[in-house]
Design a protein around this motif. Structure first.
Motif, short mmCIF file in Angstrom:
data_model
loop_
_atom_site.label_atom_id
_atom_site.label_comp_id
_atom_site.label_asym_id
_atom_site.label_seq_id
_atom_site.Cartn_x
_atom_site.Cartn_y
_atom_site.Cartn_z
N ALA A 1 -6.43 -0.81 -5.51
CA ALA A 1 -5.81 -1.29 -4.27
C ALA A 1 -6.12 -2.77 -4.12
O ALA A 1 -7.29 -3.15 -3.97
CB ALA A 1 -6.34 -0.49 -3.08
N GLN B 1 -5.25 2.36 -11.60
CA GLN B 1 -4.66 2.06 -10.30
C GLN B 1 -5.77 1.56 -9.39
O GLN B 1 -6.82 2.21 -9.24
CB GLN B 1 -4.02 3.32 -9.72
CG GLN B 1 -3.00 3.07 -8.64
CD GLN B 1 -2.16 4.32 -8.42
OE1 GLN B 1 -2.20 5.26 -9.19
NE2 GLN B 1 -1.41 4.33 -7.34
N TYR C 1 -12.20 10.15 -5.20
CA TYR C 1 -10.95 10.89 -5.43
C TYR C 1 -10.90 11.55 -6.80
O TYR C 1 -10.48 12.69 -6.94
CB TYR C 1 -9.78 9.92 -5.26
CG TYR C 1 -8.41 10.54 -5.44
CD1 TYR C 1 -7.90 11.41 -4.48
CD2 TYR C 1 -7.63 10.25 -6.56
CE1 TYR C 1 -6.64 11.97 -4.63
CE2 TYR C 1 -6.38 10.81 -6.72
CZ TYR C 1 -5.88 11.67 -5.75
OH TYR C 1 -4.64 12.23 -5.91
N ALA D 1 -7.59 3.75 -6.70
CA ALA D 1 -7.03 3.13 -5.51
C ALA D 1 -7.19 4.01 -4.28
O ALA D 1 -7.28 3.50 -3.16
CB ALA D 1 -5.55 2.82 -5.72
N GLU D 2 -7.20 5.33 -4.46
CA GLU D 2 -7.29 6.24 -3.32
C GLU D 2 -8.65 6.15 -2.64
O GLU D 2 -9.68 5.96 -3.30
CB GLU D 2 -7.02 7.67 -3.74
CG GLU D 2 -5.55 8.00 -3.92
CD GLU D 2 -4.77 7.96 -2.62
OE1 GLU D 2 -5.38 7.88 -1.54
OE2 GLU D 2 -3.53 7.99 -2.68
N ASP E 1 0.72 7.58 -9.11
CA ASP E 1 -0.59 8.21 -9.26
C ASP E 1 -0.96 8.20 -10.74
O ASP E 1 -0.69 9.14 -11.48
CB ASP E 1 -0.58 9.65 -8.72
CG ASP E 1 -1.97 10.28 -8.69
OD1 ASP E 1 -2.96 9.53 -8.87
OD2 ASP E 1 -2.07 11.49 -8.47
N ASN F 1 -6.91 6.83 -11.24
CA ASN F 1 -6.58 6.36 -9.89
C ASN F 1 -7.86 6.02 -9.14
O ASN F 1 -8.54 6.90 -8.60
CB ASN F 1 -5.78 7.42 -9.14
CG ASN F 1 -5.24 6.91 -7.82
OD1 ASN F 1 -5.71 5.90 -7.29
ND2 ASN F 1 -4.26 7.61 -7.27
N ILE G 1 0.83 -1.21 0.00
CA ILE G 1 0.00 0.00 0.00
C ILE G 1 0.87 1.26 0.00
O ILE G 1 0.41 2.34 -0.40
CB ILE G 1 -0.98 0.01 1.19
CG1 ILE G 1 -2.12 1.01 0.91
CG2 ILE G 1 -0.27 0.31 2.50
CD1 ILE G 1 -3.28 0.91 1.87
N SER H 1 2.96 1.97 -2.01
CA SER H 1 3.12 2.41 -3.40
C SER H 1 2.16 3.53 -3.75
O SER H 1 2.42 4.30 -4.70
CB SER H 1 2.92 1.23 -4.36
OG SER H 1 1.58 0.78 -4.34
N LEU H 2 1.05 3.65 -3.03
CA LEU H 2 0.10 4.71 -3.32
C LEU H 2 0.70 6.10 -3.10
O LEU H 2 0.20 7.09 -3.65
CB LEU H 2 -1.16 4.57 -2.46
CG LEU H 2 -2.04 3.34 -2.73
CD1 LEU H 2 -3.31 3.41 -1.90
CD2 LEU H 2 -2.36 3.20 -4.20
#
Length: 399
Positions: free
Chosen positions: A359, A357, A377, A46-47, A40, A44, A33, A35-36
């Motif tokens: 997670a 991206q 996000y 993942a945020e 970017d 994205n 994690i 890597s976040l």
């Protein structure tokens, strides 16, 4: 490859023994994690935060007209008085019960470091935000994980929790809403859990991470904080997620027990001394004006979750999801009847090609069939394009 990742890879190669030992020697487990913070991509998903506030938006808030006069000396170890008063209003507890921290994750680490001694246990509901697990391990607690089920909608499993409680349990940690699932725990469940603690783990505290509590959808009601419900409850939260200010690194604990509060303040003094007076002044203004900041974010989240629900329905032969109660995040799973293990691996390998991206579920204690999808996000205009790119990645993975 950035310098940090290069150092991680070198550390893994230099180890010996089992694969886990070779992988990492740190007091805190390594988790991807991180890597976040370094990657970017344009799409994205993942945020897990709402859209980031700008410094200009913050400085336009009432109450900061004299911010230029702020002296950059040390702050108070327990936190700035104005910030603690603002937090107290949010949590409906006296200001003296607040200890500010550099994010809720540091708060949980300090709590575990203080209440858990060698041999003591912490019971943790997973999947969870990685620092929520790894901070407990770094503090020296023996962690007993209670794995919640995607198929059961990540509802709190009180039977499993009871089975893991022992006289050595000093801390039970849950999140409401959860990260990564966005699923809330309700008062009746908390009351039942407190009853189990009284019966099986009389010395244990219950930590509730409430970081996403105010990130509701549209006009949906906000559940009250659990801070005032029982003296055995310690809550943690921050201005990072719902309010979109993770860069302020300002969070807090609510602690009813005065002795524990004093110990935590000393622990904070001996690790970070105090919070940044600038960050805390800005966070106090943000909290005093939070409804004006939250309202447009709640509308955006409400629109985004409906857009996501439509996408999930359209893709229901390939994915399934747990619809969240609150927060800017949810869990999506690749269906077994559509993705074999090789297709799952291809899916993850293909994401950079589509500028996506996500997670990975393994970061949180889930399988790699599950991913956390953040829907707060990206700007609204880009969110639909990101979902279209995700569909393209699904196509390519199963081609």
């Amino acid at each position: 490859m950035n310098a940090f990742q290069q150092s991680v890879d070198e550390a893994r190669r230099s180890g010996s023994g089992s694969e886990n030992t070779r992988a990492w020697h740190g007091r805190f487990p390594y988790n991807e994690i991180i890597s976040l913070l370094d990657v970017d991509r344009p799409f994205n998903l993942a945020e897990s935060t709402s859209q980031d506030l700008t410094v200009g938006e913050l400085l336009d808030l009432p109450g900061l007209e004299r911010i230029r006069d702020l002296k950059l000396g040390y702050g108070k170890s327990a936190g700035a008085g104005a910030l603690r008063e603002a937090i107290a209003e949010v949590c409906k507890v006296p200001a003296e019960q607040i200890v500010t921290t550099q994010g809720a994750a540091l708060g949980l680490f300090l709590l575990a470091f203080e209440v858990c001694r060698p041999g003591d246990e912490a019971v943790l509901a997973t999947p969870c935000f990685p620092p929520g697990r790894d901070g407990l391990l770094g503090a020296g607690a023996r962690v007993r994980e209670v794995r919640l089920s995607f198929d059961n909608g990540y509802r709190l499993d009180l039977d499993q929790l009871e089975a893991n409680l022992t006289p050595n349990t000093k801390l039970v940690s849950i999140a409401s809403p959860q990260n990564p699932g966005g699923v809330q725990t309700f008062r009746v469940e908390i009351e039942k859990l407190l009853g189990l603690l009284e019966k099986r783990s009389a010395q244990a505290l219950l930590f509730v991470d409430e970081t996403y509590r105010e990130a509701t959808y549209g006009d949906a009601a906000v559940i009250d904080s659990f801070a005032a419900l029982d003296a055995r409850i310690v809550t943690g939260a921050s201005v990072s997620k719902a309010l979109g200010a993770p860069g302020l690194r300002t969070g807090w604990l609510t602690v009813a027990d005065a002795q524990l509060r004093a110990r935590l303040t000393v622990a904070k003094m001996n690790t970070v001394i105090s919070g940044s007076v600038l960050d805390e002044a800005l966070a106090a203004a943000l909290l005093r004006n939070r409804e004006g900041v939250l309202a447009p974010r709640r509308r955006l989240l409400g629109d985004a979750i409906e857009q996501l629900a439509t996408w999930c329905k359209r893709e229901q032969k390939r994915v399934e999801w747990v619809r969240p109660d609150a927060g800017a995040l949810c869990c999506v799973r690749l269906r077994r009847d559509a993705f074999d293990d090789l297709a799952v691996a291809r899916f993850w390998d293909l994401l950079p090609r589509y500028e996506l991206q996500l997670a990975c579920g393994t970061w949180f204690g889930e399988s790699d069939r599950v991913f956390r999808l953040g829907f707060g996000y990206l700007p609204a205009a880009r969110f639909g394009a990101a979902l279209a790119a995700l569909s393209s990645a699904l196509d390519a993975a199963t081609a």
